[in-house]
Design an enzyme around this catalytic site. Structure first.
Site, mmCIF file in Angstrom:
data_model
loop_
_atom_site.group_PDB
_atom_site.id
_atom_site.type_symbol
_atom_site.label_atom_id
_atom_site.label_comp_id
_atom_site.label_asym_id
_atom_site.label_seq_id
_atom_site.Cartn_x
_atom_site.Cartn_y
_atom_site.Cartn_z
ATOM 1 N N ASP A 159 5.818 -2.995 -10.220
ATOM 2 C CA ASP A 159 5.841 -2.023 -9.124
ATOM 3 C C ASP A 159 6.762 -2.491 -8.001
ATOM 4 O OD1 ASP A 159 3.768 -0.294 -10.270
ATOM 5 O OD2 ASP A 159 2.436 -1.975 -9.873
ATOM 6 N N GLU B 84 0.579 -4.953 -12.820
ATOM 7 C CA GLU B 84 0.867 -3.524 -12.787
ATOM 8 C C GLU B 84 -0.223 -2.790 -11.997
ATOM 9 O OE1 GLU B 84 3.478 -0.570 -13.489
ATOM 10 O OE2 GLU B 84 3.694 -2.539 -14.433
ATOM 11 N N ARG C 232 -4.570 0.982 -7.970
ATOM 12 C CA ARG C 232 -3.564 1.925 -7.482
ATOM 13 C C ARG C 232 -2.752 2.422 -8.676
ATOM 14 N NH1 ARG C 232 1.396 2.736 -6.585
ATOM 15 N NH2 ARG C 232 1.949 0.761 -7.571
#
Length: 624
Positions: free
Chosen positions: A307, A283, A193
């Site tokens: 995040d 991350e 992502r």
């Protein structure tokens, strides 16, 4: 028959001896290659006897370009390998600025900076740290997203480790191949992502490389102590799998027990290679894995998820600053989150802790936070979607709703936070409703990159009669409304994670509690000046971020010792000075070996030298 070669000889040369079928032996001399290449130096203590003169030009850690003095050039044996011009580092910085500004495309600027990093490490980091407002959007969001998308095309040389699923059972062996023995901070991604761009697989390496560059530029963490890593378990992105330029494993993602075991082995290998106190920053993992790994590892490893926790900290800092404008406290706020992923949940969880610290009962704190995911408002009675993981904490016992405009009109939030990666969902109607219900509505559009933001800064000011208190995740240009210009602040995680990392690394902290991120949020909010608020920003200028990082590091250091989490002793009394003494030096140092003068030896009369016979009389007779 095939001949059988054997090797013999001395250092620097060997003889290849082979015997043919006829019995004739031939000997061919060959020279062992002695050329050494990129990154010959490791650590921050250079052994002069191990570094040759030419290494000072070839190795980016030693290279100073035309800043070598005449004495250095002649002594190191590199005189004549460079033009006659001598430059200072300041002159080189001016040239770097001219060179990077020649490019109009951000990706070309990114490539220039990458090449500079490969040539001259100190010049790169000084240039970045002194021009962070201009270069932050290049080395990190939004340009780094484009760099990840084009990674297969622009890849030059390794800046980190690629550990693939095919290496399972041998992850420690792969990690031994990284030449630096004293890594203190690792940033790792599986590329599932990347920002708001989705699954980019191994092309996500640009994210940990960019993050750790900011560790050095913004907090002074030594670059050799930082290691970017991609754990490559494949990708479900069909476009990448069919892309001939894709550099990662060409297979679908490994999932389930096999994936979890692989990550477990990775964590164990990090500790085996670099020690228990090595900082591991997760991350851009997928939402379904990010919270699982944070909950699984936070009490057994020195780890955090930027995040979740970094985004939360910078957002809560903005909320702290907003109270100075609204004149309200957290107990007067009602929060609505558009998005229920790792960023939104992280912000909500830390907001609850901030409210509790302000005296709000924890149940009331949860009740004041509403959350919307792709299936609508999180409610206990809704028939679609799930309430797995941390979502259940924010599910309300009210009627389900799916339309965001209807939800905003019904709940009447005072704070609207977007972390959905759904561009434009904060419509003019929603923004006007926020303005109708609040004298100073608070709107955060935090999704990255800019193309994924829930609204633009211009829309936010335009549709709220310029009364909005606005922040974004990616930078927006200034907005002119009437005769006033607003400079919207960017809620960039870079305000947070470098300072947290510096404090954690220097203290040898073995676990990172959420309290440290709340401290970081408070330190950042305290740095906001009235002039920043007047210009429309909830954050200080990026040019002050190094000072912010130091303040955060001092706060984290105090917390580590107060909580008994530190392993570096004795505890320093002047923590700021102690931290400053451990920072990376962006300026050139002398390339000459250290030399010093000895005192003149005192005169002492010595005995006459009498030769000693090697063989005595008896030995001589035996020989005869």
């Amino acid at each position: 028959m095939f001949s059988r070669p054997s090797l013999c000889g001395t250092v620097g040369k060997f003889c290849r001896c082979s015997t043919s079928a006829t019995g004739k032996t031939t000997v061919a001399a060959a020279t062992v290659p002695t050329a050494r290449h990129y990154h010959e130096v490791v650590g921050d203590i250079i052994c002069p006897s191990q570094v040759r003169g030419i290494d000072h030009i070839r190795d980016p850690r030693l290279n100073k370009g035309l800043a070598f003095t005449l004495e250095e050039r002649q002594t190191l044996g590199i005189h004549g390998l460079q033009p006659a011009r001598f430059k200072t580092q300041e002159e080189q910085l001016q040239l770097c600025k001219i060179a990077v500004n020649r490019y109009t495309e951000p990706l070309n600027k990114y490539l220039y900076l990458s090449d500079l990093y490969d040539r001259n490490e100190r010049l790169f980091f000084r240039f970045l740290s002194e021009n962070i407002e201009d270069l932050m959007p290049i080395v990190y969001t939004p340009t780094v997203g484009l760099a990840c998308q084009r990674f297969g095309l622009i890849y030059r040389r390794p800046h980190g480790l690629f550990i693939t699923y095919n290496d399972r059972g041998h992850i420690f062996d792969v990690m031994k191949n990284w030449p630096e023995p004293n890594v203190r901070a690792i940033c790792v991604t599986d590329g599932e992502r990347i920002l708001g761009l989705g699954d980019l697989g191994a092309c996500g390496m640009g994210i940990p490389v960019g993050k750790l560059a900011l560790y050095t530029a913004l907090a002074g963490i030594k670059p050799h102590q930082c290691l970017p890593i991609v754990v490559d378990v494949g990708t479900n992105n069909i476009d990448l799998l069919e892309d001939p330029l894709y550099v990662g494993l060409r297979q679908k993602r490994v999932v389930g027990r096999e994936y979890d075991d692989f990550i477990d082995e990775f964590m164990e290998a990090v500790v085996q290679r670099y020690g228990q106190n090595t900082l591991i920053q997760f991350e851009d993992f997928g939402n379904h894995n990010a919270f699982r790994f944070l909950d699984k590892y936070r009490n057994t490893y020195c780890t955090f998820n930027d995040d979740i926790q970094g985004t939360a900290s910078v957002a809560v800092a903005g909320l702290y600053a907003s109270k100075r404008i609204t004149g309200k406290s957290f107990k007067d706020y009602t929060f609505l989150f558009a998005g229920a992923g790792e960023a939104a949940i992280g912000i909500a969880d830390l907001t609850v802790k901030a409210m509790v610290q302000d005296g709000v009962p924890i149940e009331e704190a949860y009740n004041r936070i509403y959350m919307v995911d792709i299936d609508g408002l999180l409610t206990k009675s809704r028939k679609v979607g799930n309430l797995d993981g941390h979502k259940i904490n924010y599910a309300k016992d009210i009627n389900p709703m799916s339309d965001l405009a209807e939800i905003v009109a019904t709940i009447k939030p005072s704070v609207l936070i977007g972390a959905s990666a759904a561009a434009g969902i904060f419509t003019p109607e929603i923004l006007r409703t926020m303005a109708d219900n609040n004298e100073r509505p608070v709107v955060f559009a935090l999704s990255n990159p800019t193309s994924k933001a829930e609204c633009t800064a211009e829309d936010a000011y335009k549709h709220t009669d310029a009364r909005v208190i606005f922040s974004s995740g990616s930078p927006f240009p200034p907005v002119q409304i009437g005769d006033k210009t607003f400079y919207p602040g960017q809620g960039n995680n870079a305000y947070i994670f470098p300072g947290v990392g510096l404090g954690v690394i220097c203290t040898g902290t073995h676990h990172i509690p959420d309290e440290m991120f709340l401290i970081a949020a408070q330190e950042l909010a305290n740095f906001v000046e009235p002039s920043d608020i007047e210009r429309g920003s909830l954050y200080p200028p990026l040019s002050s971020i190094r000072n912010v990082s130091m303040n955060i590091a001092v706060g984290v250091t105090k917390c580590a010792y107060d909580r008994g989490l530190a392993s570096t002793y004795p505890e320093p009394q002047d923590k700021r000075k102690w931290l400053e003494n451990q920072l990376y030096n962006f300026n050139y140092e002398s390339s000459m070996p250290a030399s010093w003068v000895w005192p003149r030896m005192p005169y002492i009369k010595t005995r006459d030298l009498v030769p000693t016979k090697l063989y005595g009389k008896q030995k001589s007779e035996e020989v005869m």
